[in-house]
Scaffold this active site. Structure first.
Site, PDB file in Angstrom:
ATOM      1  CD1 TRP A   1       3.833  -1.950  -1.451  1.00 30.81           C
ATOM      2  CD2 TRP A   1       4.331  -1.212  -3.493  1.00 30.81           C
ATOM      3  NE1 TRP A   1       3.446  -2.911  -2.347  1.00 30.81           N
ATOM      4  CE2 TRP A   1       3.740  -2.474  -3.610  1.00 30.81           C
ATOM      5  CE3 TRP A   1       4.754  -0.538  -4.653  1.00 30.81           C
ATOM      6  CZ2 TRP A   1       3.541  -3.100  -4.840  1.00 30.81           C
ATOM      7  CZ3 TRP A   1       4.555  -1.149  -5.874  1.00 30.81           C
ATOM      8  CH2 TRP A   1       3.951  -2.413  -5.950  1.00 30.81           C
TER       9      TRP A   1
ATOM     10  CG  LEU B   1       0.056   7.074   7.804  1.00 29.29           C
ATOM     11  CD1 LEU B   1      -0.495   5.670   7.992  1.00 29.29           C
ATOM     12  CD2 LEU B   1       0.672   7.205   6.414  1.00 29.29           C
TER      13      LEU B   1
ATOM     14  CD  GLU C   1      -0.295   8.802   2.971  1.00 26.96           C
ATOM     15  OE1 GLU C   1      -0.828   8.933   4.087  1.00 26.96           O
ATOM     16  OE2 GLU C   1       0.884   9.075   2.729  1.00 26.96           O
TER      17      GLU C   1
HETATM   18  C1  LIG Z   1       3.153   4.011  -5.588  1.00 30.72           C
HETATM   19  C2  LIG Z   1       3.027   3.717  -4.129  1.00 30.72           C
HETATM   20  C3  LIG Z   1       3.710   4.479  -3.198  1.00 30.72           C
HETATM   21  C4  LIG Z   1       3.649   4.188  -1.846  1.00 30.72           C
HETATM   22  N1  LIG Z   1       4.388   4.915  -0.944  1.00 30.72           N
HETATM   23  C5  LIG Z   1       4.479   4.502   0.356  1.00 30.72           C
HETATM   24  C6  LIG Z   1       5.384   5.124   1.269  1.00 30.72           C
HETATM   25  O1  LIG Z   1       6.050   6.108   0.916  1.00 30.72           O
HETATM   26  N2  LIG Z   1       5.500   4.631   2.520  1.00 30.72           N
HETATM   27  C7  LIG Z   1       4.771   3.559   2.949  1.00 30.72           C
HETATM   28  O2  LIG Z   1       4.934   3.162   4.088  1.00 30.72           O
HETATM   29  N3  LIG Z   1       3.900   2.953   2.114  1.00 30.72           N
HETATM   30  C8  LIG Z   1       3.727   3.392   0.818  1.00 30.72           C
HETATM   31  N4  LIG Z   1       2.871   2.751  -0.041  1.00 30.72           N
HETATM   32  C9  LIG Z   1       2.168   1.570   0.426  1.00 30.72           C
HETATM   33  C10 LIG Z   1       0.668   1.701   0.585  1.00 30.72           C
HETATM   34  O3  LIG Z   1       0.353   2.503   1.680  1.00 30.72           O
HETATM   35  C11 LIG Z   1       0.070   0.318   0.640  1.00 30.72           C
HETATM   36  O4  LIG Z   1       0.147  -0.221  -0.653  1.00 30.72           O
HETATM   37  C12 LIG Z   1      -1.359   0.304   1.150  1.00 30.72           C
HETATM   38  O5  LIG Z   1      -1.409   0.617   2.512  1.00 30.72           O
HETATM   39  C13 LIG Z   1      -2.040  -1.038   0.910  1.00 30.72           C
HETATM   40  O6  LIG Z   1      -1.255  -2.080   1.359  1.00 30.72           O
HETATM   41  P1  LIG Z   1      -0.988  -3.364   0.422  1.00 30.72           P
HETATM   42  O7  LIG Z   1      -0.517  -2.873  -0.866  1.00 30.72           O
HETATM   43  O8  LIG Z   1      -0.132  -4.296   1.175  1.00 30.72           O
HETATM   44  O9  LIG Z   1      -2.403  -3.974   0.193  1.00 30.72           O
HETATM   45  P2  LIG Z   1      -3.205  -4.976   1.161  1.00 30.72           P
HETATM   46  O10 LIG Z   1      -3.201  -4.462   2.543  1.00 30.72           O
HETATM   47  O11 LIG Z   1      -2.717  -6.353   0.940  1.00 30.72           O
HETATM   48  O12 LIG Z   1      -4.657  -4.825   0.587  1.00 30.72           O
HETATM   49  C14 LIG Z   1      -5.145  -5.564  -0.558  1.00 30.72           C
HETATM   50  C15 LIG Z   1      -6.652  -5.372  -0.630  1.00 30.72           C
HETATM   51  O13 LIG Z   1      -7.259  -5.953   0.502  1.00 30.72           O
HETATM   52  C16 LIG Z   1      -8.093  -5.036   1.150  1.00 30.72           C
HETATM   53  N5  LIG Z   1      -8.093  -5.276   2.586  1.00 30.72           N
HETATM   54  C17 LIG Z   1      -7.032  -5.411   3.407  1.00 30.72           C
HETATM   55  N6  LIG Z   1      -7.436  -5.602   4.677  1.00 30.72           N
HETATM   56  C18 LIG Z   1      -8.788  -5.554   4.663  1.00 30.72           C
HETATM   57  C19 LIG Z   1      -9.797  -5.659   5.652  1.00 30.72           C
HETATM   58  N7  LIG Z   1      -9.511  -5.809   6.971  1.00 30.72           N
HETATM   59  N8  LIG Z   1     -11.080  -5.573   5.273  1.00 30.72           N
HETATM   60  C20 LIG Z   1     -11.395  -5.392   3.968  1.00 30.72           C
HETATM   61  N9  LIG Z   1     -10.500  -5.272   2.996  1.00 30.72           N
HETATM   62  C21 LIG Z   1      -9.203  -5.355   3.341  1.00 30.72           C
HETATM   63  C22 LIG Z   1      -7.525  -3.681   0.797  1.00 30.72           C
HETATM   64  O14 LIG Z   1      -8.508  -2.652   0.898  1.00 30.72           O
HETATM   65  C23 LIG Z   1      -7.080  -3.930  -0.625  1.00 30.72           C
HETATM   66  O15 LIG Z   1      -8.164  -3.725  -1.482  1.00 30.72           O
HETATM   67  C24 LIG Z   1       2.853   3.093  -1.398  1.00 30.72           C
HETATM   68  C25 LIG Z   1       2.130   2.376  -2.344  1.00 30.72           C
HETATM   69  C26 LIG Z   1       2.203   2.655  -3.679  1.00 30.72           C
HETATM   70  C27 LIG Z   1       1.432   1.826  -4.654  1.00 30.72           C
END
Ligand SMILES: Cc1cc2nc3c(=O)[nH]c(=O)nc-3n(C[C@H](O)[C@H](O)[C@H](O)COP(=O)(O)OP(=O)(O)OC[C@H]3O[C@@H](n4cnc5c(N)ncnc54)[C@H](O)[C@@H]3O)c2cc1C
Lengths: 404, 246
Positions: free
Chosen positions: A181, A259, A383
């Site tokens: 991502w 961040l 973020e």
């Molecule tokens: C278009 C796009 C661009 C991006 N650009 C970057 C980038 O440039 N650099 C970078 O490093 N990242 C980037 N990201 C990544 C982004 O920061 C992550 O997608 C985000 O941090 C969520 O991580 P995940 O997708 O693995 O979701 P997960 O962490 O798997 O979360 C899934 C769900 O579970 C919930 N959840 C997780 N843990 C808990 C908890 N302890 N308690 C309650 N709920 C919880 C979350 O709130 C969410 O609703 C990007 C993402 C997108 C979609």
């Protein structure tokens, strides 16, 4: 007031007739630099972004030519010192710039957020003098595009669990792992990558695109942030010279401080997207007639509009106060989380209401609403997700950690 | 080239225009003011281009109150090196022209630039008056300007075509669309503008020969009447009886 014929409205939809909204005279809290910066970026967006953005978003293509334009206007690292390629401005100026960029499109704002806050900022803050001189001016001028690799396939909300790692090999580190991502990664010249060393510490590395064993495949099929390019970072025994390691940090404080900077910008940026939706909805409600009246005359439409401008005004005050604290170096990560979470959610809800006001027209790309709405789904998640920021506030006020 | 660029402020074209209760003046309460686009986009930018190509200087001048400083700063952010504001609340073109001419007399500018008109009253008067007061040639509606030594070749927009004139410096020129392309100030320019000199000078004695006493807004536009293409008789009747044009 005479209402133009409804067909006339639809013809005019494509031209960018955006006007700012300032219900509480918040402009009086801004200084001349802020107002000049905002107007300059607003003009730039109307000239360079609005005419092309629907088309690029529709084709899911990143308008990479805008990197140069963003650099020329000074949108990369506006609050970094001028000698390192920044603009030497304050945090509120940075905020209004992000607001205007996101008024155009969250993807364009993301291009600038990543370059300025997630790539230039860590090099400026944690880099060696040599690294600063080598990379910052080129990044500031848009000659180099950067990306920021923190998230991994199995570690998103919990980045501290990362498995990407480095092993000491004399004058270099050997980097292995994968990031997911990553905004800008397929077009980036350099990546700031966070990885765990043999002692378990989090290190920041500057990886150049032609280092052997490094690739950055694109992620396809996004329904959100379609004008921004996203990809992976794959490292297979990549030799990263030790001169490319950021010397001044060896913990999660590194990526987290970046961040904070970017989230701060998003708190402002979301206001731009919300304002664009509100502006379009307000105009549409005065021009569109049904049952012989402008739809803005119906109480249900007015409820939507009144609530929108109320929420925008609250978000503006939150951002302004946060900016004032940031200028004094006092904005805490918790305060930034609160503003990011509130303002992005506010924008997404306004996009949904504005979509309804536009009726059927609201689902087409004749109007910016659906694009903003879909973009904001990413902004709500990246973020730090909406829920994670809630837990940060919860942790802050109770002292109890609900993450694990 | 040593250039002077006259900049005025004007309501943003999207502002709703209303007048004070006695209809004697514009109600500036809710108006967003901007730099006159002909001054900003064309006059200032062409002056800067000449400076970049062959050296010299670009000075801005505005006749107005302290509230105009924001507009002047924008001009400095776009690239002018210094600015002068003549402290006044101008009521007529002649007053403005006398103030600017009074300053320019002692400065020996090669070119005095201004926009072909300010988009508030669209008077197009100040340029000609400055030229007359300084006894200089005045070339209006310039859409192209090239310098060769001290000789300028200028294209003027005229009804249905272009007139090409040659003129020696010093002269006064008013800028039309095409003379240059708008430049958006960048963040560095905005920061640099803060340390550029903005000198405020007192107005010279200059009376107004005419003053505005009363304003009236145009009557509101009527809704469009659609006539069925088959119903020509109705169209003729409307044109005859209501529009009274046939
Ligand atoms: C278009 C796009 C661009 C991006 N650009 C970057 C980038 O440039 N650099 C970078 O490093 N990242 C980037 N990201 C990544 C982004 O920061 C992550 O997608 C985000 O941090 C969520 O991580 P995940 O997708 O693995 O979701 P997960 O962490 O798997 O979360 C899934 C769900 O579970 C919930 N959840 C997780 N843990 C808990 C908890 N302890 N308690 C309650 N709920 C919880 C979350 O709130 C969410 O609703 C990007 C993402 C997108 C979609």
């Amino acid at each position: 007031m005479a209402t133009p014929h409804n067909a006339e409205i639809n013809r005019k939809a494509k031209e960018d007739r955006f006007q700012g909204h300032d219900y509480y005279n918040i402009d009086e809290l801004l200084n001349e630099d802020h107002l000049l910066a905002r107007d300059a970026v607003r003009t730039w967006v109307k000239q360079e972004v609005s005419p092309i953005i629907e088309d690029y978003a529709n084709r899911a293509e990143c308008p990479t030519h805008l990197f140069k334009g963003l650099a020329e206007i000074g949108a990369f690292g506006p609050s970094l010192p001028a000698e390192y390629g920044g603009g030497g401005m304050d945090e509120i100026a940075y905020g209004v710039i992000m607001q205007e960029l996101e008024r155009g499109d969250s993807g364009i704002r993301s291009m600038a957020s990543v370059q300025g806050s997630l790539v230039m900022y860590p090099i400026y803050r944690f880099g060696s003098e040599e690294q600063k001189r080598k990379y910052l001016p080129k990044l500031g001028a848009g000659e180099f595009i950067g990306c920021f690799g923190l998230t991994e396939p199995d570690h998103g909300s919990n980045p501290a669990g990362m498995v990407t790692n480095v092993k000491d090999d004399g004058d270099a580190y050997i980097l292995n792992g994968a990031k997911m991502w990553i905004t800008n990664s397929p077009v980036a010249d350099i990546a700031v990558v966070w990885a765990r060393d043999e002692e378990g510490k989090i290190r920041g590395l500057i990886v150049e695109k032609d280092f052997k064993g490094f690739s950055a495949p694109e992620i396809h099929g996004k329904w959100s942030l379609r004008a921004s390019i996203t990809g992976e970072l794959v490292f297979e025994d990549v030799r990263v010279p030790k001169a490319n390691v950021l010397p001044e940090v060896a913990s999660m404080r590194g990526p987290l401080s970046c961040l904070s900077k970017a989230r701060y910008g998003i708190a402002w940026g979301a206001i731009g997207a919300a304002m664009d939706c509100y502006d379009s909805a307000l105009r549409y409600s005065l021009e569109r007639t049904q049952f012989g009246k402008p739809i803005g005359q119906f109480q249900l439409t007015q409820k939507k509009l009144a609530e929108m401008i109320t929420e925008i005004t609250k978000a503006q005050l939150l951002a302004w106060r946060l900016g004032t604290l940031a200028n004094q170096g006092k904005a805490t990560p918790g305060q930034i989380s609160m503003a990011k979470r509130n303002n992005v959610n506010m924008a997404l809800e306004i996009a949904r209401e504005a979509r309804q006001i536009h009726g059927g027209m609201g689902i087409t790309n004749e109007y910016p609403i659906m694009r903003h709405m879909m973009n904001l789904e990413t902004v709500l998640t990246y973020e730090g997700t909406h829920d994670i920021h809630l837990l940060i506030t919860g942790h802050d006020v109770t002292g109890l950690d609900a993450f694990k | 080239m040593k250039s002077l660029v006259c900049v005025s402020k004007t309501p943003d074209t999207t502002s709703k225009i209303s007048f004070t209760n006695d209809q004697s003046a514009l109600d500036t309460g809710n108006i967003q003011f901007i730099m006159n686009p002909y001054d900003e986009w064309y006059a200032l930018v062409r002056a800067l281009e000449l400076q970049e190509a062959q050296g010299g200087s670009v000075t801005l001048i505005n006749v107005g109150p302290a509230a105009n400083d924001a507009i002047i700063r924008k001009g400095l952010a776009i690239g002018a090196e210094k600015a002068i504001r003549i402290e006044a609340d101008p009521q007529s073109a002649l007053f403005v022209a006398k103030q600017i001419a009074g300053h320019a007399k002692a400065e020996n500018y090669d070119i005095i630039f201004l926009g072909k008109e300010t988009i508030d009253y669209n008077g197009s008067e100040v340029g000609g008056m400055i030229a007359e007061l300084l006894d200089l040639p005045f070339i209006s509606y310039a859409s192209h300007l090239e310098m060769n030594g001290n000789t300028a070749t200028i294209h003027r927009d005229i009804e249905g075509g272009t007139e090409v004139v040659e003129v020696e410096t010093p002269f006064v020129v008013s800028a039309a669309k095409g003379l240059a392309e708008q430049r958006i100030p960048n963040m560095r320019g905005i920061m640099m503008a803060k340390s550029k000199p903005l000198q405020v000078i007192q107005q010279a004695e200059a009376g107004d020969l005419a003053v505005a006493v009363h304003f009236e807004a145009p009557p509101p536009k009527k809704a469009v009447t659609l006539v069925d293409p088959e119903n020509m008789e109705e169209l003729v009747r409307l044109l005859h009886e209501e529009a009274k044009v046939i």
